[in-house]
Design an enzyme around this catalytic site. Structure first.
Site, PDB file in Angstrom:
ATOM      1  N   SER A 177       0.807  -1.137  -0.025  1.00 56.22           N
ATOM      2  CA  SER A 177       0.053  -0.054   0.009  1.00 56.22           C
ATOM      3  C   SER A 177       0.777   1.282  -0.067  1.00 56.22           C
ATOM      4  O   SER A 177       1.578   1.326  -0.876  1.00 56.22           O
ATOM      5  CB  SER A 177      -0.920   0.114   1.196  1.00 56.22           C
ATOM      6  OG  SER A 177      -1.878   1.086   1.041  1.00 56.22           O
ATOM      7  N   ASP A 345      -9.729  -5.086  -5.068  1.00 53.58           N
ATOM      8  CA  ASP A 345      -9.070  -4.162  -4.565  1.00 53.58           C
ATOM      9  C   ASP A 345      -9.628  -2.941  -4.720  1.00 53.58           C
ATOM     10  O   ASP A 345      -9.380  -2.225  -6.089  1.00 53.58           O
ATOM     11  CB  ASP A 345      -7.515  -4.297  -4.665  1.00 53.58           C
ATOM     12  CG  ASP A 345      -6.665  -3.337  -3.729  1.00 53.58           C
ATOM     13  OD1 ASP A 345      -7.265  -2.522  -3.027  1.00 53.58           O
ATOM     14  OD2 ASP A 345      -5.417  -3.660  -3.623  1.00 53.58           O
ATOM     15  N   HIS A 374      -7.743  -5.252  -0.698  1.00 44.80           N
ATOM     16  CA  HIS A 374      -6.771  -4.627  -0.145  1.00 44.80           C
ATOM     17  C   HIS A 374      -5.816  -5.469   0.906  1.00 44.80           C
ATOM     18  O   HIS A 374      -4.792  -5.395   0.952  1.00 44.80           O
ATOM     19  CB  HIS A 374      -7.083  -3.085  -0.069  1.00 44.80           C
ATOM     20  CG  HIS A 374      -5.691  -2.313   0.083  1.00 44.80           C
ATOM     21  ND1 HIS A 374      -5.075  -1.707  -1.187  1.00 44.80           N
ATOM     22  CD2 HIS A 374      -5.025  -1.645   1.104  1.00 44.80           C
ATOM     23  CE1 HIS A 374      -4.135  -1.168  -0.817  1.00 44.80           C
ATOM     24  NE2 HIS A 374      -4.280  -1.137   0.266  1.00 44.80           N
TER      25      HIS A 374
END
Length: 401
Positions: A177, A345, A374
């Site tokens: 991320s 995601d 995610h």
């Protein structure tokens, strides 16, 4: 705002208590001496599982004191560690603990150590494991004057330099991320990329134009970043109960937040929700309002650039009207890259991943998992065989020497 969440959201979703505070509620300390013994990541999560772990402190060029942990398997000794060094870089509102939150068979930090890698765990400024600043207190406005730009060019750069110096070896990077934004930005810099042997990016993010998470989109529409600025806040701390109604107001009548996690990250296929309370013992960690502002700029402007101060200050800071872009094409074609992304995601959208790929001069190895969201890339109970086995094969095959 759908983009800012690409980072905030992995764990913002874990608690229905959203808080933006300027108070000293981080649990951090500006005194490095207090980061020892039980208050260290080694003592709390790693050593109790039987792994060797040592604590290290790195000072950035702008005076922040970052915590690094070095981990080896239960059968190795840190003093004679022979494996190749790998740095694990966490995402927004997380810290190094994120890589050790599940069992030793499921957590990437433990898995890499058991596979013989020399595991180093990064913790950026402002997180609870790191140690403050050489002169600033966490109650000072100036302590929070940074965004992911500084995390990439100062924090990540200094951690890599420290590991490179200690091990006399180039370093593998793993990011998740916001950790991938930091990595991609840092790798555009020639003095940083020369210390890196290869990079593996989970939920890779540099562009955020196609975020689909409904709650994130709602935050953007409400100009949450400007509301925070108007309140004069500098620190973002989501461990307070103050402003619980903020989340409620974001959901009220506009967004279906019954499945709060999915409204922020997308549907996660393989996340072990029964461990939620344990995760919340460690997450979330603080970040800065300026970081939020920078992420919102990426959303609204569709750019992967340095912080936008406005025309006048941009001229003073950068010598031009607009902030310089991070040129992904400048990442050396010879640098091995590996990326894994998911069809569910809602933050690292497939279209945005494709945008990143189009700008790179190289062709990264790709692993697409249609049902992954995610959080799955970090906490899936099946990530070992679905993702990490592939990553380890990449590192072993991509090692240049």
């Amino acid at each position: 705002m759908d983009k800012f969440s690409a980072f905030l959201l992995p764990f913002l979703c874990f608690f229905i208590s959203l808080f933006l505070s300027d108070a000293d509620l981080t649990g951090n300390s500006s005194d490095p001496g207090l980061a020892s013994s039980f208050h260290s990541l080694c003592a709390q999560l790693i050593e109790p599982n039987g792994y060797f772990c040592s604590e290290h402190t790195v000072q950035t060029k702008d005076g922040y004191l970052l915590a690094l942990q070095r981990v080896s398997s239960r059968t190795d000794d840190l003093r004679v560690q022979q494996g190749h060094p790998v740095l694990l870089q966490h995402g927004l509102f997380m810290a190094g603990d994120a890589w050790f939150l599940d069992s030793t068979e499921q957590s990437l930090g433990f898995i890499l150590a058991d596979q013989g890698f020399d595991v180093w765990v990064g913790n950026v400024r402002g997180t609870r494991w790191s140690h403050g600043h050489i002169s600033l207190l966490e109650t000072d406005k100036e302590f929070w004057e940074w965004s992911w730009q500084e995390l990439a060019l100062y924090d990540l750069a200094e951690m890599l330099h420290y590991i490179h110096t200690v091990t006399s070896s180039k370093v593998f990077i793993v990011g998740h991320s916001q950790g991938t934004i930091m990595s991609l930005a840092a790798l555009t810099q020639s003095d940083i990329v020369e210390m890196v042997e290869a990079a593996a990016l989970l939920s890779p993010i540099s562009y955020l134009e196609h975020v689909s998470a409904p709650l994130v989109l709602r935050m953007v529409a409400m100009h949450l970043d400007q509301m925070v600025l108007a309140l004069g806040l500098h620190q973002l701390n989501f461990r307070s109960d103050v402003l619980v109604n903020l989340v409620e107001s974001l959901c009220d009548g506009q967004v279906d937040c019954n499945d709060f996690l999915s409204s922020i990250t997308g549907k996660n296929c393989c996340f072990n929700i029964t461990r939620m309370n344990f995760y919340l013992d460690y997450e979330p960690h603080p970040s800065s309002v300026k970081n939020l502002r920078h992420l919102f700029q990426m959303i609204r402007q569709g750019t992967f650039s340095q912080y936008d101060y406005g025309i006048l200050k941009n001229l003073v800071t950068y010598g031009q009207f607009k902030p310089p872009a991070f040129d992904l094409n400048s990442i050396p074609k010879s640098l091995p890259l590996w990326m894994s992304y998911g069809g569910n995601d809602a933050l690292a959208d497939i279209t945005d991943v494709q945008h990143t790929l189009e700008e790179l001069s190289s062709k990264p190895e790709l692993l697409y998992l249609e049902n992954y969201g995610h959080i799955d890339f970090l906490l899936s109970i099946k990530a070992n065989r679905d993702i990490y086995d592939h990553m380890i094969r990449f590192f072993r095959g991509g090692k240049l020497g």
